[in-house]
Design an enzyme around this catalytic site. Structure first.
Site, PDB file in Angstrom:
ATOM      1  N   GLY A   1      63.959  72.714  23.935  1.00 48.95           N
ATOM      2  CA  GLY A   1      63.860  73.407  25.213  1.00 48.95           C
ATOM      3  C   GLY A   1      64.428  74.810  25.025  1.00 48.95           C
ATOM      4  O   GLY A   1      65.524  74.972  24.477  1.00 48.95           O
ATOM      5  N   ALA A   2      63.668  75.818  25.478  1.00 47.60           N
ATOM      6  CA  ALA A   2      64.001  77.198  25.116  1.00 47.60           C
ATOM      7  C   ALA A   2      65.453  77.604  25.426  1.00 47.60           C
ATOM      8  O   ALA A   2      66.174  78.058  24.521  1.00 47.60           O
ATOM      9  CB  ALA A   2      63.002  78.142  25.784  1.00 47.60           C
TER      10      ALA A   2
ATOM     11  N   ASP B   1      58.490  78.967  27.237  1.00 47.49           N
ATOM     12  CA  ASP B   1      59.283  79.312  26.047  1.00 47.49           C
ATOM     13  C   ASP B   1      59.321  80.810  25.784  1.00 47.49           C
ATOM     14  O   ASP B   1      60.210  81.302  25.089  1.00 47.49           O
ATOM     15  CB  ASP B   1      58.733  78.600  24.814  1.00 47.49           C
ATOM     16  CG  ASP B   1      59.125  77.141  24.849  1.00 47.49           C
ATOM     17  OD1 ASP B   1      58.482  76.385  25.596  1.00 47.49           O
ATOM     18  OD2 ASP B   1      60.097  76.774  24.171  1.00 47.49           O
TER      19      ASP B   1
HETATM   20  O1  MRU Z   1      59.075  71.754  21.759  1.00 43.61           O
HETATM   21  P1  MRU Z   1      60.037  71.763  22.907  1.00 43.61           P
HETATM   22  O2  MRU Z   1      60.358  70.405  23.411  1.00 43.61           O
HETATM   23  O3  MRU Z   1      61.255  72.585  22.607  1.00 43.61           O
HETATM   24  O4  MRU Z   1      59.244  72.499  24.051  1.00 43.61           O
HETATM   25  C1  MRU Z   1      59.913  72.755  25.262  1.00 43.61           C
HETATM   26  C2  MRU Z   1      59.040  73.293  26.319  1.00 43.61           C
HETATM   27  O5  MRU Z   1      57.883  73.551  26.128  1.00 43.61           O
HETATM   28  C3  MRU Z   1      59.707  73.566  27.639  1.00 43.61           C
HETATM   29  O6  MRU Z   1      58.797  73.452  28.686  1.00 43.61           O
HETATM   30  C4  MRU Z   1      60.256  74.997  27.620  1.00 43.61           C
HETATM   31  O7  MRU Z   1      61.107  75.175  26.535  1.00 43.61           O
HETATM   32  C5  MRU Z   1      60.965  75.335  28.847  1.00 43.61           C
HETATM   33  S1  MRU Z   1      62.515  74.544  28.950  1.00 43.61           S
HETATM   34  C6  MRU Z   1      63.359  74.978  30.306  1.00 43.61           C
END
Ligand code: MRU
Length: 337
Positions: free
Chosen positions: A48-49, A233
């Site tokens: 998650g970003a 992200d």
């Molecule tokens: O590959 P991930 O699980 O890190 O992807 C995360 C996402 O796509 C989330 O929607 C994004 O990071 C937003 S988190 C607040």
């Protein structure tokens, strides 16, 4: 309400909930080793970003706990590069590391360097908590009645240092009586929806059901979805937004079915260096994430596979972007945000 503590600094060690094990097991990784933390980010044990940004900031700071005074700049550059190499799409990672660089530059000759680096990482974390709550407040205005909402991936507290972005909007709307039901895309290939978002919604007592990603169109066709909201992200200056693979599908479907499509993200997810989405680097993941579930091979391991982790939703498909500052309506221009 109980919200999981995704990343926590305690006694000069980082405590990370291992998200690859949730919801079946609540394993905590305890470490002060930046290399172990880099691997945790790569393996999506923490993901998650915003959570990636916060975690990397702590990792960089912790790497200065025991460090010889010689070649301190070389050490910083080595750790910075290692952490920056973990995942390419979430710009929060790079923004957090840049903030840490500023502190390093300011205090590199100071005896209190380690303490200053830790302070800065804590500040990044505290700031993320505040941003998440402001996003939830600003997101309330998209709800005019009790809604059935669909979301993708996990943009909840597990994905941030605070209470989440898209899921925090949903949570706040629920507390204000605006949520009837949440449809949770399972989110192939790593099931962040059916494992993580579902886990968070259950804890919050919000009514939800899990569906395959490919069921979203049918749900919309039946008139069961009032709005879609996801995280992001990386957002380009023109509002094009990268998010978990499959998000673009949803935006196209929303457009066809005349359903509003929203993105919720802090301004730390905006990349001022990207004028449009085509400039966003999209991470390609190991094909094993597609061909193996758990330890079970589900297809021939020799088959070629295409595994982008993210896609980019063009700004013309986004009804509004919710940040901690405001509800941004199109046409988007984030050059001065
Ligand atoms: O590959 P991930 O699980 O890190 O992807 C995360 C996402 O796509 C989330 O929607 C994004 O990071 C937003 S988190 C607040």
């Amino acid at each position: 309400m109980k919200v999981p503590l995704t990343v926590q600094l305690k006694d000069s060690k980082l405590y990370i909930i291992n998200q690859t094990k949730l919801p079946l097991e609540e394993e905590i990784i305890i470490t002060d080793d930046y290399e172990r933390i880099a691997v945790a980010i790569e393996k999506l044990e923490v993901r998650g970003a915003p959570a990636i940004g916060v975690t990397a900031a702590y990792a960089l700071a912790l790497s200065f706990k025991i460090i010889q005074k010689e070649n301190i700049v070389g050490h910083f550059d080595k750790v910075f590069k290692r952490l920056a190499s973990t995942r390419p799409t979430a710009v929060n990672l790079f923004n957090a590391l840049d903030e840490m660089r500023n502190t390093f530059e300011q205090f590199k000759n100071d005896n209190s360097l380690y303490e200053r680096m830790i302070e800065r990482a804590v500040l990044i974390h505290d700031n993320d908590i505040k941003l998440c709550d402001a996003i939830a407040t600003n997101g309330l205005s998209i709800f005019k009645k009790k809604c059935r909402v669909l979301t993708h991936c996990n943009a909840g507290s597990l994905a941030t240092g605070g209470n989440g972005t898209a899921v925090n909007v949903i949570r706040h709307a629920f507390e204000n009586g605006f949520i009837e039901h949440v449809y949770v895309d399972e989110t192939r290939p790593l099931f962040q929806g059916s494992r993580l978002t579902a886990w968070e919604l259950k804890q919050a007592g919000i009514p939800f059901s899990i569906n395959t990603d490919s069921a979203a169109a049918f749900l919309m066709q039946q008139g069961k979805v009032d709005l879609v909201i996801t995280g992001s992200d990386r957002i380009a200056v023109n509002g094009d937004a990268a998010n978990k693979i499959g998000t673009y599908n949803l935006a196209v479907l929303c457009n066809y079915h005349k359903i509003p499509f929203y993105i919720a993200a802090p301004t730390t997810t905006i990349d001022k260096k990207c004028s449009e989405g085509s400039q966003i680097k999209i991470e390609l993941r190991d094909k094993k994430e597609l061909t193996i579930i758990g330890n079970k091979e589900i297809t021939d391991q020799d088959f070629p596979a295409y595994c982008p982790a993210f896609d980019v939703t063009p700004n013309n498909l986004i009804s509004a972007i919710i940040t901690e500052k405001q509800l941004h309506k199109p046409p988007f221009d984030f050059s001065n945000v």
